[in-house]
Design an enzyme around this catalytic site. Structure first.
Site, PDB file in Angstrom:
ATOM      1  N   GLU A  11      -9.232 -10.736  -7.739  1.00 20.76           N
ATOM      2  CA  GLU A  11      -8.340  -9.577  -7.588  1.00 20.76           C
ATOM      3  C   GLU A  11      -7.238  -9.581  -8.651  1.00 20.76           C
ATOM      4  O   GLU A  11      -6.888  -8.518  -9.186  1.00 20.76           O
ATOM      5  CB  GLU A  11      -7.769  -9.547  -6.172  1.00 20.76           C
ATOM      6  CG  GLU A  11      -8.867  -9.246  -5.138  1.00 20.76           C
ATOM      7  CD  GLU A  11      -8.400  -9.288  -3.684  1.00 20.76           C
ATOM      8  OE1 GLU A  11      -7.243  -9.691  -3.427  1.00 20.76           O
ATOM      9  OE2 GLU A  11      -9.209  -8.912  -2.810  1.00 20.76           O
TER      10      GLU A  11
ATOM     11  N   ASN B  27      -1.488  -0.295   7.386  1.00 20.34           N
ATOM     12  CA  ASN B  27      -0.963  -1.643   7.671  1.00 20.34           C
ATOM     13  C   ASN B  27      -0.140  -2.240   6.516  1.00 20.34           C
ATOM     14  O   ASN B  27       0.021  -3.458   6.408  1.00 20.34           O
ATOM     15  CB  ASN B  27      -2.076  -2.578   8.149  1.00 20.34           C
ATOM     16  CG  ASN B  27      -3.167  -2.795   7.122  1.00 20.34           C
ATOM     17  OD1 ASN B  27      -3.070  -2.303   5.984  1.00 20.34           O
ATOM     18  ND2 ASN B  27      -4.200  -3.534   7.484  1.00 20.34           N
TER      19      ASN B  27
ATOM     20  N   PHE C   4     -15.108   3.206   7.605  1.00 21.17           N
ATOM     21  CA  PHE C   4     -13.764   3.605   7.187  1.00 21.17           C
ATOM     22  C   PHE C   4     -13.559   3.532   5.676  1.00 21.17           C
ATOM     23  O   PHE C   4     -12.462   3.795   5.179  1.00 21.17           O
ATOM     24  CB  PHE C   4     -12.701   2.746   7.900  1.00 21.17           C
ATOM     25  CG  PHE C   4     -12.851   1.260   7.697  1.00 21.17           C
ATOM     26  CD1 PHE C   4     -12.355   0.645   6.546  1.00 21.17           C
ATOM     27  CD2 PHE C   4     -13.494   0.469   8.642  1.00 21.17           C
ATOM     28  CE1 PHE C   4     -12.492  -0.720   6.349  1.00 21.17           C
ATOM     29  CE2 PHE C   4     -13.638  -0.905   8.450  1.00 21.17           C
ATOM     30  CZ  PHE C   4     -13.136  -1.499   7.294  1.00 21.17           C
TER      31      PHE C   4
ATOM     32  N   ARG D 208      -1.294 -14.784   3.737  1.00 25.58           N
ATOM     33  CA  ARG D 208      -2.031 -14.149   4.838  1.00 25.58           C
ATOM     34  C   ARG D 208      -1.291 -14.327   6.152  1.00 25.58           C
ATOM     35  O   ARG D 208      -1.284 -13.439   6.997  1.00 25.58           O
ATOM     36  CB  ARG D 208      -3.438 -14.739   4.944  1.00 25.58           C
ATOM     37  CG  ARG D 208      -4.334 -14.453   3.762  1.00 25.58           C
ATOM     38  CD  ARG D 208      -4.919 -13.074   3.774  1.00 25.58           C
ATOM     39  NE  ARG D 208      -5.888 -12.885   4.833  1.00 25.58           N
ATOM     40  CZ  ARG D 208      -6.646 -11.788   4.966  1.00 25.58           C
ATOM     41  NH1 ARG D 208      -6.522 -10.776   4.115  1.00 25.58           N
ATOM     42  NH2 ARG D 208      -7.508 -11.682   5.948  1.00 25.58           N
TER      43      ARG D 208
ATOM     44  N   ARG E   6       3.069  -7.190   9.051  1.00 31.91           N
ATOM     45  CA  ARG E   6       2.388  -6.147   9.824  1.00 31.91           C
ATOM     46  C   ARG E   6       2.858  -6.137  11.278  1.00 31.91           C
ATOM     47  O   ARG E   6       2.994  -5.076  11.895  1.00 31.91           O
ATOM     48  CB  ARG E   6       0.872  -6.345   9.755  1.00 31.91           C
ATOM     49  CG  ARG E   6       0.273  -6.007   8.390  1.00 31.91           C
ATOM     50  CD  ARG E   6      -1.171  -6.469   8.307  1.00 31.91           C
ATOM     51  NE  ARG E   6      -1.853  -6.063   7.086  1.00 31.91           N
ATOM     52  CZ  ARG E   6      -3.000  -6.594   6.675  1.00 31.91           C
ATOM     53  NH1 ARG E   6      -3.580  -7.564   7.391  1.00 31.91           N
ATOM     54  NH2 ARG E   6      -3.575  -6.175   5.564  1.00 31.91           N
TER      55      ARG E   6
ATOM     56  N   HIS F 172      -1.580  -5.607   1.445  1.00 30.57           N
ATOM     57  CA  HIS F 172      -2.832  -6.348   1.216  1.00 30.57           C
ATOM     58  C   HIS F 172      -2.506  -7.739   0.692  1.00 30.57           C
ATOM     59  O   HIS F 172      -1.582  -7.899  -0.104  1.00 30.57           O
ATOM     60  CB  HIS F 172      -3.692  -5.632   0.170  1.00 30.57           C
ATOM     61  CG  HIS F 172      -4.810  -6.503  -0.348  1.00 30.57           C
ATOM     62  ND1 HIS F 172      -6.016  -6.624   0.303  1.00 30.57           N
ATOM     63  CD2 HIS F 172      -4.868  -7.330  -1.418  1.00 30.57           C
ATOM     64  CE1 HIS F 172      -6.777  -7.488  -0.369  1.00 30.57           C
ATOM     65  NE2 HIS F 172      -6.105  -7.933  -1.415  1.00 30.57           N
TER      66      HIS F 172
ATOM     67  N   THR G  74      -5.084  -8.144  10.524  1.00 33.91           N
ATOM     68  CA  THR G  74      -5.432  -6.834   9.953  1.00 33.91           C
ATOM     69  C   THR G  74      -4.947  -5.670  10.827  1.00 33.91           C
ATOM     70  O   THR G  74      -4.394  -4.698  10.333  1.00 33.91           O
ATOM     71  CB  THR G  74      -6.967  -6.739   9.764  1.00 33.91           C
ATOM     72  OG1 THR G  74      -7.388  -7.844   8.952  1.00 33.91           O
ATOM     73  CG2 THR G  74      -7.353  -5.441   9.091  1.00 33.91           C
TER      74      THR G  74
ATOM     75  N   TYR H  41     -12.131  -2.942  -3.094  1.00 37.55           N
ATOM     76  CA  TYR H  41     -12.658  -2.999  -1.722  1.00 37.55           C
ATOM     77  C   TYR H  41     -14.189  -3.009  -1.668  1.00 37.55           C
ATOM     78  O   TYR H  41     -14.773  -2.689  -0.633  1.00 37.55           O
ATOM     79  CB  TYR H  41     -12.095  -1.835  -0.900  1.00 37.55           C
ATOM     80  CG  TYR H  41     -10.675  -2.068  -0.421  1.00 37.55           C
ATOM     81  CD1 TYR H  41     -10.345  -3.188   0.347  1.00 37.55           C
ATOM     82  CD2 TYR H  41      -9.658  -1.175  -0.718  1.00 37.55           C
ATOM     83  CE1 TYR H  41      -9.047  -3.406   0.791  1.00 37.55           C
ATOM     84  CE2 TYR H  41      -8.351  -1.388  -0.270  1.00 37.55           C
ATOM     85  CZ  TYR H  41      -8.059  -2.512   0.489  1.00 37.55           C
ATOM     86  OH  TYR H  41      -6.776  -2.725   0.935  1.00 37.55           O
TER      87      TYR H  41
ATOM     88  N   LYS I 298       0.834  -1.197   0.000  1.00 37.70           N
ATOM     89  CA  LYS I 298       0.000   0.000   0.000  1.00 37.70           C
ATOM     90  C   LYS I 298       0.876   1.258   0.000  1.00 37.70           C
ATOM     91  O   LYS I 298       2.094   1.177   0.223  1.00 37.70           O
ATOM     92  CB  LYS I 298      -0.927  -0.051   1.224  1.00 37.70           C
ATOM     93  CG  LYS I 298      -1.889  -1.249   1.214  1.00 37.70           C
ATOM     94  CD  LYS I 298      -2.739  -1.280   2.477  1.00 37.70           C
ATOM     95  CE  LYS I 298      -3.656  -2.487   2.498  1.00 37.70           C
ATOM     96  NZ  LYS I 298      -4.510  -2.513   3.717  1.00 37.70           N
TER      97      LYS I 298
HETATM   98  P1  IDP Z   1      -7.295  -7.399   5.501  1.00 43.93           P
HETATM   99  O1  IDP Z   1      -6.518  -6.336   4.751  1.00 43.93           O
HETATM  100  O2  IDP Z   1      -6.470  -7.961   6.638  1.00 43.93           O
HETATM  101  O3  IDP Z   1      -7.869  -8.453   4.608  1.00 43.93           O
HETATM  102  P2  IDP Z   1      -9.995  -6.318   5.704  1.00 43.93           P
HETATM  103  O4  IDP Z   1     -10.935  -6.554   6.825  1.00 43.93           O
HETATM  104  O5  IDP Z   1     -10.266  -6.971   4.392  1.00 43.93           O
HETATM  105  O6  IDP Z   1      -8.513  -6.672   6.230  1.00 43.93           O
HETATM  106  O7  IDP Z   1      -9.911  -4.748   5.502  1.00 43.93           O
HETATM  107  C1  IDP Z   1      -9.266  -4.221   4.373  1.00 43.93           C
HETATM  108  C2  IDP Z   1      -8.435  -3.031   4.795  1.00 43.93           C
HETATM  109  O8  IDP Z   1      -9.287  -2.016   5.297  1.00 43.93           O
HETATM  110  C3  IDP Z   1      -7.442  -3.292   5.939  1.00 43.93           C
HETATM  111  O9  IDP Z   1      -6.236  -3.891   5.532  1.00 43.93           O
HETATM  112  C4  IDP Z   1      -7.235  -1.879   6.450  1.00 43.93           C
HETATM  113  O10 IDP Z   1      -6.333  -1.169   5.605  1.00 43.93           O
HETATM  114  C5  IDP Z   1      -8.617  -1.285   6.304  1.00 43.93           C
HETATM  115  N1  IDP Z   1      -9.362  -1.389   7.558  1.00 43.93           N
HETATM  116  C6  IDP Z   1      -9.958  -2.494   8.063  1.00 43.93           C
HETATM  117  N2  IDP Z   1     -10.544  -2.226   9.252  1.00 43.93           N
HETATM  118  C7  IDP Z   1     -10.295  -0.914   9.486  1.00 43.93           C
HETATM  119  C8  IDP Z   1     -10.643  -0.027  10.544  1.00 43.93           C
HETATM  120  O11 IDP Z   1     -11.284  -0.405  11.533  1.00 43.93           O
HETATM  121  N3  IDP Z   1     -10.198   1.263  10.426  1.00 43.93           N
HETATM  122  C9  IDP Z   1      -9.469   1.699   9.360  1.00 43.93           C
HETATM  123  N4  IDP Z   1      -9.135   0.896   8.338  1.00 43.93           N
HETATM  124  C10 IDP Z   1      -9.539  -0.383   8.398  1.00 43.93           C
HETATM  125 MG    MG Z   2      -9.345  -8.318   3.148  1.00 46.29          MG
END
Ligand code: IDP
Ligand code: MG
Length: 149
Positions: A126, A112, A57, A85, A102, A115, A91, A49, A9
């Site tokens: 994707e 973070n 968010f 993963r 991470r 992805h 996350t 997304y 990212k």
């Molecule tokens: P992942 O990236 O671990 O698969 P997802 O739940 O798919 O997690 O969420 C996608 C992305 O959205 C996360 O990597 C993060 O950048 C962002 N995200 C997820 N939850 C939050 C939050 O509570 N606040 C801000 N950003 C979030």
């Molecule tokens: Mg995800």
């Protein structure tokens, strides 16, 4: 062979973590079959997304992903989707185990670094969204016999 989509990212690119991330995937034994540095359009970000578009968010996430260059990659290998993963970690980086990308390199869920696709069908979707077939290179590393019995 299984493939997954991984993206560094904008925070990871700005923090010069591109080499560190690629090093970890290479050292693990996975094969890089697609790689590009791109500025992500709002349209691509929103499609990528899509499943999160009702989250509070979502707006901030789209703004963040489109805020600077992203390194988009496709990695190949047995079980690469689930393994990526694990390499990436949870996350929320404060909950990610040390040793994960991470867990070692981030502190905030909104920054973070990376992805990774969450399932094989998501990975295929994707990869199709981010890459044209002609941008992917199928190849067999010469050291394969030292990575697989
Ligand atoms: P992942 O990236 O671990 O698969 P997802 O739940 O798919 O997690 O969420 C996608 C992305 O959205 C996360 O990597 C993060 O950048 C962002 N995200 C997820 N939850 C939050 C939050 O509570 N606040 C801000 N950003 C979030
Ligand atoms: Mg995800």
């Amino acid at each position: 062979m299984e493939r997954t989509f991984v993206a560094i990212k904008p925070d990871g690119v700005q923090r010069k973590l591109v080499g560190e991330v690629i090093r970890r995937f290479e050292a693990k034994g996975f094969t890089l079959v697609g790689l590009k540095l791109i500025n992500v359009s709002k349209e691509l970000a929103e499609k990528h997304y899509e499943a999160l578009n009702d989250k509070p968010f979502f707006g901030g996430l789209i703004e963040f992903i489109t805020s600077g260059p992203v390194v988009a990659m496709v990695w190949e290998g047995d079980g690469v989707v689930a393994s990526a993963r694990k390499l990436i970690g949870a996350t929320n980086p404060l909950a990610s185990e040390p040793g994960t990308i991470r867990g070692d390199l981030a502190v905030n869920v909104g920054r973070n670094v990376i992805h990774g696709s969450d399932a094989v069908d998501t990975a295929n979707r994707e990869i199709g969204l981010w890459f044209a077939e002609s941008e992917l290179a199928a190849w067999t590393p010469t050291n394969m016999n030292w990575i697989h019995e």
